[in-house]
Design an enzyme around this catalytic site. Sequence first.
Site, PDB file in Angstrom:
ATOM      1  CG  ASP A 163      -1.870  -1.126   1.312  1.00 30.56           C
ATOM      2  OD1 ASP A 163      -1.744  -2.070   0.518  1.00 30.56           O
ATOM      3  OD2 ASP A 163      -2.738  -1.097   2.197  1.00 30.56           O
ATOM      4  CD  GLU A 392      -0.740  -6.116   8.775  1.00 28.98           C
ATOM      5  OE1 GLU A 392      -0.956  -5.494   9.845  1.00 28.98           O
ATOM      6  OE2 GLU A 392      -1.229  -5.770   7.684  1.00 28.98           O
TER       7      GLU A 392
HETATM    8  C1  DGY Z   1      -5.751  -1.775   4.438  1.00 29.39           C
HETATM    9  O1  DGY Z   1      -6.893  -1.425   4.695  1.00 29.39           O
HETATM   10  O2  DGY Z   1      -4.746  -1.423   5.043  1.00 29.39           O
HETATM   11  C2  DGY Z   1      -5.555  -2.742   3.376  1.00 29.39           C
HETATM   12  O3  DGY Z   1      -4.222  -3.021   3.143  1.00 29.39           O
HETATM   13  C3  DGY Z   1      -6.226  -2.336   2.106  1.00 29.39           C
HETATM   14  O4  DGY Z   1      -6.330  -3.480   1.375  1.00 29.39           O
END
Ligand code: DGY
Length: 425
Positions: A163, A392
């Site tokens: 992201d 994560e």
């Molecule tokens: C988040 O909401 O952080 C996700 O990575 C989007 O897919």
Amino acid sequence: MASDMIGKAQDILRLNDRGTYTVPTAGLYPFQWNWDSCLSALGLAQLDEARAWTEIDTLFAHQWDDGMVPHIVFHQPDDGYFPGPDIWRTGRAIPTTGITQPPVAAFCVRRLFDRAADRDMAAKRARALLPKIHAWHQWFFRCRDPEGTGLVAILHPWESGRDNSVDWDAALDRVPVEGVEPFTRRDTLHANPAHRPTQAQYERFIWLVQCFRDLGWDNTKLHAASPFKMVDPGFNAILIRSCSDLGDLAEDLGAPEIAAQSRAFAARGIDAMDALWSNEAGQYLCHDRAIGALVDSPSVGGLIAAFAPVPPARASAIAARIATLGEAVNFLVPSHDPSVPEFDALRYWRGPAWLIVNYLIADGLSKSGEQEIVERIVRDSVRLIEASGFAEYYDPITAEPCGGGQFTWTAAMVLEFLTERAAAP
Ligand code: DGY
């Protein structure tokens, strides 16, 4: 010790199982995510093969008519996540987002099929998935490569899975923020804000969502309209590998036309990938299709490229590059080069190590015979879990656990590293 870790990983898969799909982790991500789900199915298969197939079937039950497979399926309401269905407004009975995610499905399905103890069930379920996955791959080349270059563009950073990568910084600077509707983030309630994307990035993420929503989520229009159009080598490598795996699977299952087209997609993609190689960087780089230039950003996207059947010289160069990164961190593979100022050891995709990335890279490099670096990646992955549990992602220098905890795909990857590799011939 290993059996203890395996038991804990299995517990996490059970904990996050919602019957027909898994959530990545309760709270932070309370729905079904596309690539999380497919990779998690590899772990689920160790508990219950039928349940693993169901994970992928559930995802594909929400495939769009044009072939796109959405990045999130909002199976049930949950106010704890932003942006929810009221922002996406894709008009589906069971809401989904309107963008996609790295297409690991074919790779995972082939792996489930190859390992299945129940051969009849595997053949039946893989055969039913074949045309659906192929339709998704065709959608990519039709809607995300309209000029037939052989490589597809992502139109939103969320599609990459990475992201807030440094790779997107310059391109996101060109995304306007005027007209972004006011919003309240929820991710920072569940995870340390210092581990998450910034507010400025979120504003641009949401601007893009609003832009595509205004176009009615019409995928024949989105590519031309988006100011963010990025050819990510990691993403393309996943698509190419999946096309290649789907080709093999289709041949085994008696679907020659799908086999032939899948292999043609893969061959064309591999040829086209070479234009993303940088001798200076010693790795693949992103290509910003909106401005027609390579992005000089040494991220892990250019290393995930090894997941595709790249030429041996490229695979060796990537292995050497990872070995060099390994001198700067204690735990491979950092998501960004620690020697550049943009590196941030804690912030999501700007430095931390991720087990799924390690798995994809290790798998690709293992096929290329780069065993030494593969062993280090696997060893480091297990050491991260020993040090910090099933997070994560992790600070690649201190192993500090980051983001969400009790994470499904991290657990699934641990099972892959500990069990499947041990079982491999
Ligand atoms: C988040 O909401 O952080 C996700 O990575 C989007 O897919």
